[in-house]
Enzyme design. Structure first.
Site, PDB file in Angstrom:
ATOM      1  N   LYS A  35       0.850  -1.366  -0.032  1.00  0.00           N
ATOM      2  CA  LYS A  35       0.055  -0.007   0.219  1.00  0.00           C
ATOM      3  C   LYS A  35       0.803   1.264   0.020  1.00  0.00           C
ATOM      4  O   LYS A  35       2.282   1.211   0.304  1.00  0.00           O
ATOM      5  CB  LYS A  35      -0.962  -0.152   1.277  1.00  0.00           C
ATOM      6  CG  LYS A  35       0.039  -0.002   2.712  1.00  0.00           C
ATOM      7  CD  LYS A  35      -1.085  -0.362   3.663  1.00  0.00           C
ATOM      8  CE  LYS A  35      -0.141  -0.135   4.917  1.00  0.00           C
ATOM      9  NZ  LYS A  35      -0.761  -0.933   6.036  1.00  0.00           N
ATOM     10  N   TYR A 255      16.117  29.559   8.328  1.00  0.00           N
ATOM     11  CA  TYR A 255      14.864  30.118   8.690  1.00  0.00           C
ATOM     12  C   TYR A 255      14.921  30.138  10.171  1.00  0.00           C
ATOM     13  O   TYR A 255      14.984  29.173  10.905  1.00  0.00           O
ATOM     14  CB  TYR A 255      13.649  29.498   8.207  1.00  0.00           C
ATOM     15  CG  TYR A 255      13.489  29.559   6.862  1.00  0.00           C
ATOM     16  CD1 TYR A 255      13.304  30.948   6.399  1.00  0.00           C
ATOM     17  CD2 TYR A 255      13.290  28.520   6.000  1.00  0.00           C
ATOM     18  CE1 TYR A 255      12.967  30.938   5.071  1.00  0.00           C
ATOM     19  CE2 TYR A 255      13.319  28.678   4.702  1.00  0.00           C
ATOM     20  CZ  TYR A 255      12.892  29.997   4.069  1.00  0.00           C
ATOM     21  OH  TYR A 255      12.709  30.288   2.627  1.00  0.00           O
TER      22      TYR A 255
HETATM   23  C1  LIG Z   1      -0.214  -1.994   6.866  1.00  0.00           C
HETATM   24  C2  LIG Z   1      -0.593  -3.303   7.168  1.00  0.00           C
HETATM   25  C3  LIG Z   1       0.144  -4.569   7.240  1.00  0.00           C
HETATM   26  C4  LIG Z   1       1.699  -4.385   7.302  1.00  0.00           C
HETATM   27  O1  LIG Z   1       2.129  -3.791   8.441  1.00  0.00           O
HETATM   28  P1  LIG Z   1       3.734  -3.599   8.724  1.00  0.00           P
HETATM   29  O2  LIG Z   1       3.917  -2.984  10.139  1.00  0.00           O
HETATM   30  O3  LIG Z   1       4.251  -2.754   7.513  1.00  0.00           O
HETATM   31  O4  LIG Z   1       4.443  -5.036   8.486  1.00  0.00           O
HETATM   32  C5  LIG Z   1      -0.499  -5.842   7.531  1.00  0.00           C
HETATM   33  N1  LIG Z   1      -1.729  -5.770   7.984  1.00  0.00           N
HETATM   34  C6  LIG Z   1      -2.774  -4.799   7.748  1.00  0.00           C
HETATM   35  C7  LIG Z   1      -4.171  -4.807   8.012  1.00  0.00           C
HETATM   36  C8  LIG Z   1      -2.050  -3.373   7.522  1.00  0.00           C
HETATM   37  O5  LIG Z   1      -3.026  -2.442   7.383  1.00  0.00           O
END
Ligand SMILES: *Cc1c(COP(=O)(O)O)cnc(C)c1O
Length: 358
Positions: A35, A255
Site C-alpha cells: 500500500k 529560517y
Molecule cells: C499495513 C498493514 C500491514 C503491514 O504492516 P507492517 O507493519 O508494515 O508490516 C499488515 N496488515 C494490515 C491490515 C495493514 O494495514
C-alpha cells in the site's frame, strides 16, 4: 544530471527480505503489503520484483486496479475492502481479494447481483478498534458470509495488531488469544502477523503473514534497525552538496535562526528539503552522510534545501554525494531524530524525486 536527488531502490535487497520473511515464517503464505506506493518505493516496480510472493496487499481499489492494469497476476488483497457497491463490483470483476470488516460490507455482498466469485478475508477486531467485527459479532457475520451465493468457501480469517512493535506489551498475546477463541469453530486459513508479528511473535505466524515494513528492510521496533534481523535496506535517499559556506561564530543558519555556530564553521548546503519528503521535523544533530562520513544537520529544513555542519570533515566542496538515509545511515535512526517512524519517512518521498531501480 537533471536533478541531484534520487531514491535508489535495491531490488536484490527487496528479494532478500522476502526470503527472510519465508525463513522466519516457514510454511506460511506471504501477502506482501505494498500500500501507499509500496511504502514510497514504487508500487508497480516493487510488485514486479516481489512476483513470487503469494499475494500483494493494497489499501484501496485504485491501487489494486493499477496493478491489474500493469499485468500483475498475483492475488491482490484490498485491506479495507470495498467502500461501496460500485467498488465491490469493480473489485470482483478484477479478481481482487476483499477484506470484509463491517456490517455495511456484509450487506453489500448479500445484495450483490451475481457476477464473479468473491474471494474474501473476514476481519475480527481483537483490540485495535479500527476495522473488523467485534468478537461477539464474529459468529453471526461468519454464518451470514458463508451462506452468500458466489462466495469462495476458502475464507481467510484475519485480525490486526495494535501494539506488536512493543515487545513488552501484553496486548499482543491477548489479541492472539481472543482471535483463537473467537475463530475456534470456523474453517479457513488464519492471518494475523504484520512485520512486528513475523519478527517478534512466533504465535502470530499463521497460514498467511502480511509483512510490509520488513520487506523494505526496516524494523518496526523503537530500538535497532532492520539489520538486526538480517534485513537489508532497500531505499537509498541520495543527493548532493550544492554550496559550502563559512559561518562565523555567533551567526545563525536558516529560517528562524534556530542554530547558532559556536565556532567558525563550514556549512554544506544540500539539495533536499521537505518538498522532497525529507522530514521538516528533523532536529539539529540529525545525522547526514556527506562524502561517506557522518555530519550533523543544523538549522531548519527548508523546502528544497537543508544545511549540514561539515567543519569536522575537512574540505568539502559542491558536488559531493550525500546520503540522507540508506545503506550507510538507517532510516530508522533518522526517524527517531525526526520524532516519527520509518514508515512515515519512506512513504513521504515525493513524486518529484526520481526512483532508480538497481
Ligand atoms: C499495513 C498493514 C500491514 C503491514 O504492516 P507492517 O507493519 O508494515 O508490516 C499488515 N496488515 C494490515 C491490515 C495493514 O494495514
Amino acid at each position: 544530471m537533471l536533478t541531484p536527488i534520487r531514491a535508489t531502490i535495491d531490488t536484490a535487497a527487496l528479494r532478500h527480505n522476502l526470503r527472510r520473511v519465508r525463513e522466519l515464517a516457514p510454511g506460511a503464505r506471504v501477502m506482501a503489503v505494498v500500500k501507499a506506493n509500496a511504502y514510497g518505493h514504487g508500487l508497480e516496480a516493487v510488485v514486479r520484483v516481489l512476483a513470487d510472493a503469494d499475494g500483494v496487499a493494497v489499501a484501496r481499489l485504485d491501487e489494486g486496479l493499477a496493478l491489474r492494469a500493469a499485468g500483475c497476476s498475483n492475488r491482490i488483497l484490498l485491506l479495507e475492502g470495498a467502500f461501496d457497491a460500485g467498488q465491490l463490483a469493480a473489485a470482483i470483476g478484477a479478481n481482487l481479494d476483499l477484506m470484509v470488516h463491517s456490517h455495511e460490507q456484509l450487506r453489500m455482498l448479500e445484495q450483490r447481483a451475481e457476477g464473479g466469485q468473491a474471494r474474501l478475508w473476514l476481519k475480527v477486531d481483537t483490540g485495535m478498534n479500527r476495522l473488523g467485527f467485534r468478537p461477539e459479532e464474529f459468529a453471526d457475520a461468519h454464518a451470514r458470509l458463508v451462506r452468500i451465493p458466489g462466495i469462495d468457501p476458502d475464507l481467510v480469517l484475519a485480525s490486526h495488531f495494535a501494539s506488536a512493535e512493543d515487545r513488552a506489551d501484553p496486548k499482543t498475546a491477548a489479541q492472539v488469544s481472543i482471535f483463537d477463541a473467537v475463530t475456534a469453530d470456523a474453517a479457513g486459513a488464519r492471518s494475523i502477523a504484520n512485520s512486528a508479528g513475523v519478527l517478534a511473535w512466533p504465535a502470530a505466524r499463521r497460514g498467511w503473514v502480511r509483512p510490509g515494513l520488513m520487506l523494505y528492510g526496516m524494523s518496526p521496533f523503537a530500538d535497532g534497525t532492520g539489520a538486526d534481523f538480517g534485513l537489508r535496506a532497500v531505499m537509498g535517499f541520495e543527493t548532493r552538496v550544492i554550496a559550502v559556506r563559512t559561518v562565523l561564530a555567533g551567526e545563525t543558519v536558516g529560517y528562524g535562526g534556530t542554530w547558532r555556530a559556536d565556532r567558525d564553521s563550514q556549512v554544506a548546503v544540500v539539495a533536499a528539503g521537505y518538498g522532497d519528503g525529507y522530514p521538516r521535523s528533523a532536529r539539529s544533530g540529525t545525522p547526514v552522510i556527506v562524502a561517506g562520513r557522518r555530519a550533523p544537520l543544523v538549522g531548519r529544513v527548508s523546502m528544497d534545501m537543508l544545511t549540514v555542519d561539515v567543519t569536522d570533515l575537512g574540505p568539502v566542496s559542491a558536488g559531493e554525494p550525500v546520503e540522507l538515509w540508506g545503506g550507510m545511515l538507517a532510516v530508522e535512526e533518522v526517524a527517531r531524530w525526526a520524532g516519527t517512524i520509518p514508515y512515515d519517512l519512506t512513504c513521504a518521498v515525493r513524486s518529484r524525486v526520481p526512483h532508480e531501480y538497481r
